[in-house]
Design a protein around this motif. Structure first.
Motif, PDB file in Angstrom:
ATOM      1  N   ASP A 225       0.783  -1.258   0.140  1.00 20.53           N
ATOM      2  CA  ASP A 225      -0.064   0.135  -0.056  1.00 20.53           C
ATOM      3  C   ASP A 225       1.106   1.127   0.024  1.00 20.53           C
ATOM      4  O   ASP A 225       1.334   1.665   1.074  1.00 20.53           O
ATOM      5  CB  ASP A 225      -1.001   0.095   1.164  1.00 20.53           C
ATOM      6  N   TYR A 226       1.130   1.981  -1.506  1.00 21.11           N
ATOM      7  CA  TYR A 226       2.163   2.859  -1.394  1.00 21.11           C
ATOM      8  C   TYR A 226       1.076   4.242  -1.121  1.00 21.11           C
ATOM      9  O   TYR A 226       1.850   5.464  -1.450  1.00 21.11           O
ATOM     10  CB  TYR A 226       2.429   2.941  -2.841  1.00 21.11           C
ATOM     11  N   ARG A 227      -0.013   4.242  -0.962  1.00 22.35           N
ATOM     12  CA  ARG A 227      -0.790   5.535  -0.764  1.00 22.35           C
ATOM     13  C   ARG A 227      -0.090   6.312   0.369  1.00 22.35           C
ATOM     14  O   ARG A 227       0.253   5.976   1.325  1.00 22.35           O
ATOM     15  CB  ARG A 227      -2.230   5.224  -0.650  1.00 22.35           C
ATOM     16  N   THR A 228      -0.382   7.791   0.095  1.00 24.13           N
ATOM     17  CA  THR A 228       0.331   8.594   1.062  1.00 24.13           C
ATOM     18  C   THR A 228      -0.991   9.288   1.619  1.00 24.13           C
ATOM     19  O   THR A 228      -0.649  10.794   2.402  1.00 24.13           O
ATOM     20  CB  THR A 228       1.269   9.517   0.800  1.00 24.13           C
ATOM     21  N   ASP A 229      -2.149   9.140   1.273  1.00 22.70           N
ATOM     22  CA  ASP A 229      -3.557   9.840   1.716  1.00 22.70           C
ATOM     23  C   ASP A 229      -3.749   9.695   3.315  1.00 22.70           C
ATOM     24  O   ASP A 229      -4.989  10.253   3.725  1.00 22.70           O
ATOM     25  CB  ASP A 229      -4.487   9.749   0.828  1.00 22.70           C
ATOM     26  N   TYR A 230      -2.991   8.941   3.889  1.00 19.86           N
ATOM     27  CA  TYR A 230      -3.389   8.700   5.268  1.00 19.86           C
ATOM     28  C   TYR A 230      -2.899  10.036   6.371  1.00 19.86           C
ATOM     29  O   TYR A 230      -3.082   9.925   7.565  1.00 19.86           O
ATOM     30  CB  TYR A 230      -2.595   7.293   5.797  1.00 19.86           C
TER      31      TYR A 230
END
Length: 545
Positions: A225-230
């Motif tokens: 999970d490479y998302r950075t919207d956390y």
């Protein structure tokens, strides 16, 4: 009849602790192979040499009973193939499997943040405890001597008959071949060139959670999970926001079902794929905490933690030295992914057969040095070295990219046909689908197909890296007819082995007697590897491959 009570007690204590007794009991023993390092690589190599080939083997480690630290994840197809090939009970060492793997690469390159990349390829978790117990039983059954101690690298000496060394307590060990499985930080192996690897850092925690682990599917292994919207932009400073993209990490997770108390159990790991210098464990832990909080995942209890430090790329061992490197010491870690366990196992059978083919020949002067040459021929044939060049270029490219580029890179990668991307991830002979990457035409074809799957911005970065670093990291050689010249060099291994035997026979004939063990060393003290900073504290359990 008389007996020495003190000697009897020392013998009993040695048997109980697995150290083979005191030095007197070993002073006249010459082992066929002495294995340095009792991790998975050392355990597997000792098992194969003793159980499958009948050699007299010892394994040397200062912490023989220490629990192995890392949790290993494997593609099930690869693990099953290795189980069939090696026949050492690998199939019994799996703890859990998942039929599918999920990844998330959204948030850039036109991919929605919630879009899931689901791969229908089974994944498994290897039980470190089952594997350690399995190999321990096999080593005992095969009569492998366990010697508690640390090798003093300054005492290693080679002769035509073999190798001698001393432990830190002064005890001398004689063997016909020394095999180093002590990891990347080996002080026994001579490396070719400057060793400046990238490093994969990961903080992992096996936890119990209160209310499940949505948005992740409990029936799927989470690969990336490479998302950075956390992290909300309003919650952090401009510098922290920039760091989020410039120092990328991803989440890897294994749902493990229910604990006896009914709570869901899961292994989470926040990972920096590769960086130079490495990022901190604290940053990985902080990001994992923030990611879980963003998704509403509440940790009720931390069951276990692990801190992984995995050198990737760097210098290979010299292939003409007397000490045989294996595992991390042999640079077997995949230079673009950080995987090593299956690559080590894929290499183990061939290396063990090569060693045994020389050491089991009766009356064979020069067998020790010839065995080392044969082992390196099996470990790093030209085809494998050229694939490694391809991987090293990939690792260098990946460590230079920001998070949006990496999301586009991996989104395109997993859009390829499964055999193509699976072959790249395996990246070593004897593993499924690797045959698609074993010649330069296959690697070039893979590169073209992959390039066409990438977003334009990622294509631009990849082209720039190829132009600037293609020669430096061996990319051009690995995807062009220049590879044929490298493959021709493999013929020298056979010639060298024959020359070694001829020289040893001639020396034996002229002297009338073989030289004693431990009369000369082929390693200049200045060539020995040196310990590097591990980036950890005494309070942490650190895994260094």
């Amino acid at each position: 009849m008389t007996f020495d009570l003190g000697d009897m007690m020392r013998q009993m204590l040695g048997s109980a602790t697995g150290n083979g007794g005191n030095s007197e009991t070993r002073k006249d023993v010459v082992y066929d192979a002495a294995i340095v390092g009792y991790g998975p690589a050392g355990g597997v190599m000792a098992t194969l040499l003793a159980e499958k080939h009948g050699l007299k083997v010892c394994i040397i480690d200062p912490n023989l009973e220490k629990r192995w630290i890392p949790n290993y994840g494997v593609w099930l197809e690869e693990w099953e193939a290795l189980d069939r090939d090696l026949q050492i009970g690998l199939g019994d060492c799996l703890e859990r499997t998942w039929e599918v793997t999920d990844s998330f690469f959204g948030g850039s390159n036109g991919v929605p943040p919630g879009e899931r990349c689901r791969i229908k390829r089974a994944y498994g978790r290897v039980s470190r405890d089952k594997m350690q117990a399995n190999l321990k039983a096999r080593l005992s059954s095969a009569g492998v001597a366990k010697i508690r101690g640390r090798v003093d690298p300054k005492t290693v000496e080679h002769s035509t008959e073999g190798t001698s060394l001393r432990l830190d307590d002064g005890e001398r060990i004689d063997c016909r071949l020394l095999v180093d499985c002590s990891g990347h930080k080996s002080e026994l192996v001579v490396r070719s060139g400057v060793d400046n690897p990238g490093v994969q850092i990961a903080y992992g925690a096996e936890v119990e959670v209160l209310d499940g682990h949505a948005p992740y599917d409990e029936n799927a292994m989470l690969f990336m999970d490479y998302r950075t919207d956390y992290v909300a932009k309003t919650e952090i400073s401009a510098d922290e926001l920039r760091e989020l993209d410039e120092v990328p990490t991803f989440l890897y997770a294994m749902p493990l079902g229910k604990s006896p108390n009914g709570r869901r159990k899961i292994f989470f790991e926040e990972t920096s794929l590769v960086a130079r210098p490495p990022i901190s464990f604290d940053l990985c832990k902080e990001r994992l905490d923030r990611r879980l909080k963003h998704h509403g995942i509440t940790v009720a209890k931390v069951l276990d933690e692990e801190f992984c430090y995995i050198p990737m790329g760097g210098a290979m061992p010299k292939l003409n030295q007397r000490v045989v490197a294996f595992g991390g010491a042999a640079a077997l870690v995949h230079a673009a992914t950080g995987y090593m366990q299956v690559r080590m196992l894929a290499a183990a059978g061939g290396v063990a057969r090569a060693i045994a083919s020389e050491l089991t020949k009766e009356g064979h002067p020069g067998a020790s040095e010839a065995a080392a040459r044969r082992a390196y021929q099996a470990l790093w044939p030209a085809k494998a070295r050229l694939q490694r060049d391809f991987h090293v270029f990939g690792g260098e490219f990946l460590m230079a990219q920001h998070a949006p580029i990496l999301r586009g890179f991996f989104d395109g990668f997993f859009r390829l046909p499964l055999p193509l991307w699976a072959g790249f991830l395996s990246g070593y002979p004897n593993l499924p689908h690797n045959e698609l990457h074993q010649d330069w035409q296959g690697r070039l074809g893979f590169g073209f197909q992959f390039f066409l799957k990438l977003p334009p911005l990622v294509q631009l970065q990849l082209m720039k890296a190829g132009v600037l670093n293609g020669w430096r990291y061996g990319l051009i050689r690995s995807v062009s007819p220049l590879a044929s010249g490298e493959e021709a060099k493999d013929l020298r291994f056979a010639d060298e082995a024959e020359s070694i035997r001829a020289a040893a026979i001639a020396a034996d004939s002229s002297s009338g007697a073989p030289p004693a063990l431990g009369v000369a060393s082929d390693m200049d003290p200045s060539d020995r590897g040196s310990l590097q900073e591990g980036g950890t504290t005494d309070e942490k359990e650190l895994v260094v491959m």
